[in-house]
Design an enzyme around this catalytic site. Structure first.
Site, PDB file in Angstrom:
ATOM      1  N   LYS A 125       0.811  -1.214   0.000  1.00 53.39           N
ATOM      2  CA  LYS A 125       0.000   0.000   0.000  1.00 53.39           C
ATOM      3  C   LYS A 125       0.850   1.273   0.000  1.00 53.39           C
ATOM      4  O   LYS A 125       0.607   2.180  -0.813  1.00 53.39           O
ATOM      5  CB  LYS A 125      -0.890  -0.029   1.250  1.00 53.39           C
ATOM      6  CG  LYS A 125      -2.032   0.926   1.248  1.00 53.39           C
ATOM      7  CD  LYS A 125      -3.071   0.480   2.272  1.00 53.39           C
ATOM      8  CE  LYS A 125      -2.472   0.245   3.652  1.00 53.39           C
ATOM      9  NZ  LYS A 125      -2.117   1.509   4.320  1.00 53.39           N
TER      10      LYS A 125
ATOM     11  N   ARG B 185      -9.472   4.563   9.022  1.00 51.47           N
ATOM     12  CA  ARG B 185      -9.271   3.170   9.388  1.00 51.47           C
ATOM     13  C   ARG B 185     -10.569   2.475   9.786  1.00 51.47           C
ATOM     14  O   ARG B 185     -10.607   1.259   9.908  1.00 51.47           O
ATOM     15  CB  ARG B 185      -8.321   3.078  10.603  1.00 51.47           C
ATOM     16  CG  ARG B 185      -6.898   3.068  10.217  1.00 51.47           C
ATOM     17  CD  ARG B 185      -6.008   2.643  11.382  1.00 51.47           C
ATOM     18  NE  ARG B 185      -4.611   2.851  11.040  1.00 51.47           N
ATOM     19  CZ  ARG B 185      -3.921   2.050  10.251  1.00 51.47           C
ATOM     20  NH1 ARG B 185      -4.489   0.976   9.732  1.00 51.47           N
ATOM     21  NH2 ARG B 185      -2.672   2.315   9.971  1.00 51.47           N
TER      22      ARG B 185
ATOM     23  N   ARG C 207      10.457 -13.021   4.208  1.00 49.94           N
ATOM     24  CA  ARG C 207      11.422 -11.929   4.384  1.00 49.94           C
ATOM     25  C   ARG C 207      12.437 -12.271   5.467  1.00 49.94           C
ATOM     26  O   ARG C 207      12.108 -12.836   6.499  1.00 49.94           O
ATOM     27  CB  ARG C 207      10.691 -10.633   4.753  1.00 49.94           C
ATOM     28  CG  ARG C 207       9.617 -10.271   3.757  1.00 49.94           C
ATOM     29  CD  ARG C 207       9.283  -8.824   3.752  1.00 49.94           C
ATOM     30  NE  ARG C 207       9.075  -8.241   5.060  1.00 49.94           N
ATOM     31  CZ  ARG C 207       8.891  -6.937   5.248  1.00 49.94           C
ATOM     32  NH1 ARG C 207       8.899  -6.121   4.217  1.00 49.94           N
ATOM     33  NH2 ARG C 207       8.700  -6.473   6.451  1.00 49.94           N
TER      34      ARG C 207
ATOM     35  N   ARG D  82      11.980 -11.303  11.375  1.00 50.37           N
ATOM     36  CA  ARG D  82      11.346 -10.457  12.384  1.00 50.37           C
ATOM     37  C   ARG D  82      10.065 -11.131  12.865  1.00 50.37           C
ATOM     38  O   ARG D  82       9.391 -11.807  12.099  1.00 50.37           O
ATOM     39  CB  ARG D  82      10.990  -9.088  11.788  1.00 50.37           C
ATOM     40  CG  ARG D  82      12.180  -8.219  11.459  1.00 50.37           C
ATOM     41  CD  ARG D  82      11.699  -6.872  10.920  1.00 50.37           C
ATOM     42  NE  ARG D  82      10.258  -6.905  10.649  1.00 50.37           N
ATOM     43  CZ  ARG D  82       9.476  -5.840  10.577  1.00 50.37           C
ATOM     44  NH1 ARG D  82       9.983  -4.647  10.755  1.00 50.37           N
ATOM     45  NH2 ARG D  82       8.200  -5.944  10.302  1.00 50.37           N
TER      46      ARG D  82
ATOM     47  N   ARG E 245      -2.585 -10.806  11.702  1.00 51.99           N
ATOM     48  CA  ARG E 245      -2.750  -9.413  11.247  1.00 51.99           C
ATOM     49  C   ARG E 245      -3.768  -9.335  10.115  1.00 51.99           C
ATOM     50  O   ARG E 245      -4.547  -8.394  10.029  1.00 51.99           O
ATOM     51  CB  ARG E 245      -1.402  -8.835  10.792  1.00 51.99           C
ATOM     52  CG  ARG E 245      -0.493  -8.458  11.959  1.00 51.99           C
ATOM     53  CD  ARG E 245       0.926  -8.246  11.504  1.00 51.99           C
ATOM     54  NE  ARG E 245       1.086  -7.066  10.658  1.00 51.99           N
ATOM     55  CZ  ARG E 245       2.108  -6.892   9.822  1.00 51.99           C
ATOM     56  NH1 ARG E 245       3.023  -7.821   9.700  1.00 51.99           N
ATOM     57  NH2 ARG E 245       2.182  -5.787   9.108  1.00 51.99           N
TER      58      ARG E 245
END
Ligand SMILES: [Zn+2]
Length: 212
Positions: free
Chosen positions: A8, A83, A123, A155, A166
């Site tokens: 985004k 949001r 990642r 991470r 999430r």
């Protein structure tokens, strides 16, 4: 709008520069107000320091201040705001009351959940220089940074279970917002899978179609 991992922020940057309008993100606005020592920044910081969410009234007041600046007079692109439906309703009233304006278009970046999980959970971050690698795209066979020789790690935010959580939270919070803008007749969904440039092109095409 778009879930975590949909790209985004990157798309917002490209689209805004293509349209020659400022990209306005709540993260940037918070930082500017806090570092500029404004009254709103001082209030927001009290919440952030406690680890609490900044209340909608403060966020919206900051957005209003930012939209009042000269560079936003001929348009703007919002990133990360609103949001939730109450923020969207307040934004709508504020645009109308202050400027007799309204949002033209809401772009929703649509991605396949498994693709987001693959993007994010693949990642690896370098513990020394911070560079981010991807196990598939960079063909990383070892856990060593090709730039500096540092050790790579994953991470917590990128762990598969965390990413899936999430995504669930996003769907829950965002579904009502999607309906809100669909009812307003300004929502356009864009396929956000594939190379960054192709996604940008799809977004610009949607904007051109909308402008007729
Ligand atoms: Zn490195």
């Amino acid at each position: 709008m778009g879930p975590p991992g949909a790209g985004k922020g990157t798309q917002a940057q490209f689209i805004a520069s293509h349209l020659s309008v400022p990209k306005i993100s709540t993260g940037d606005i918070f930082r500017a107000n806090v570092s500029g020592g404004t009254e709103l920044g001082r209030q927001a910081k009290q919440y952030m320091d406690r680890g609490d969410l900044v209340p909608d009234e403060i966020t919206i007041a900051m957005v209003r201040d930012r939209l009042s600046e000269d560079d936003a007079r001929h348009g703007f692109l919002l990133d990360g705001f609103p949001r939730n439906v109450p923020q969207a309703q307040t934004l709508k009233k504020m645009l109308d009351a202050e400027w007799g304006a309204k949002l033209d278009l809401v772009l929703e970046l649509v991605v396949d959940e498994d693709e987001v999980v693959r993007r994010l959970s693949g990642r690896r971050t370098c513990s020394q220089c911070g560079k981010i690698w991807h196990v598939d795209w960079d063909d990383k066979k070892d856990d060593i940074c090709d730039e500096c020789g540092g050790r790579l790690f994953q991470r917590d935010d990128d762990r598969e279970d965390v990413v899936r959580h999430r995504l669930e939270v996003y769907q829950e919070q965002t579904a009502p917002l999607v309906s809100f803008y669909a009812d307003e007749g300004i929502l356009v969904g864009i396929d956000a899978t594939g190379p960054v440039e192709e996604v940008t092109e799809r977004a610009l095409e949607a904007i051109r179609r909308f402008r007729g």
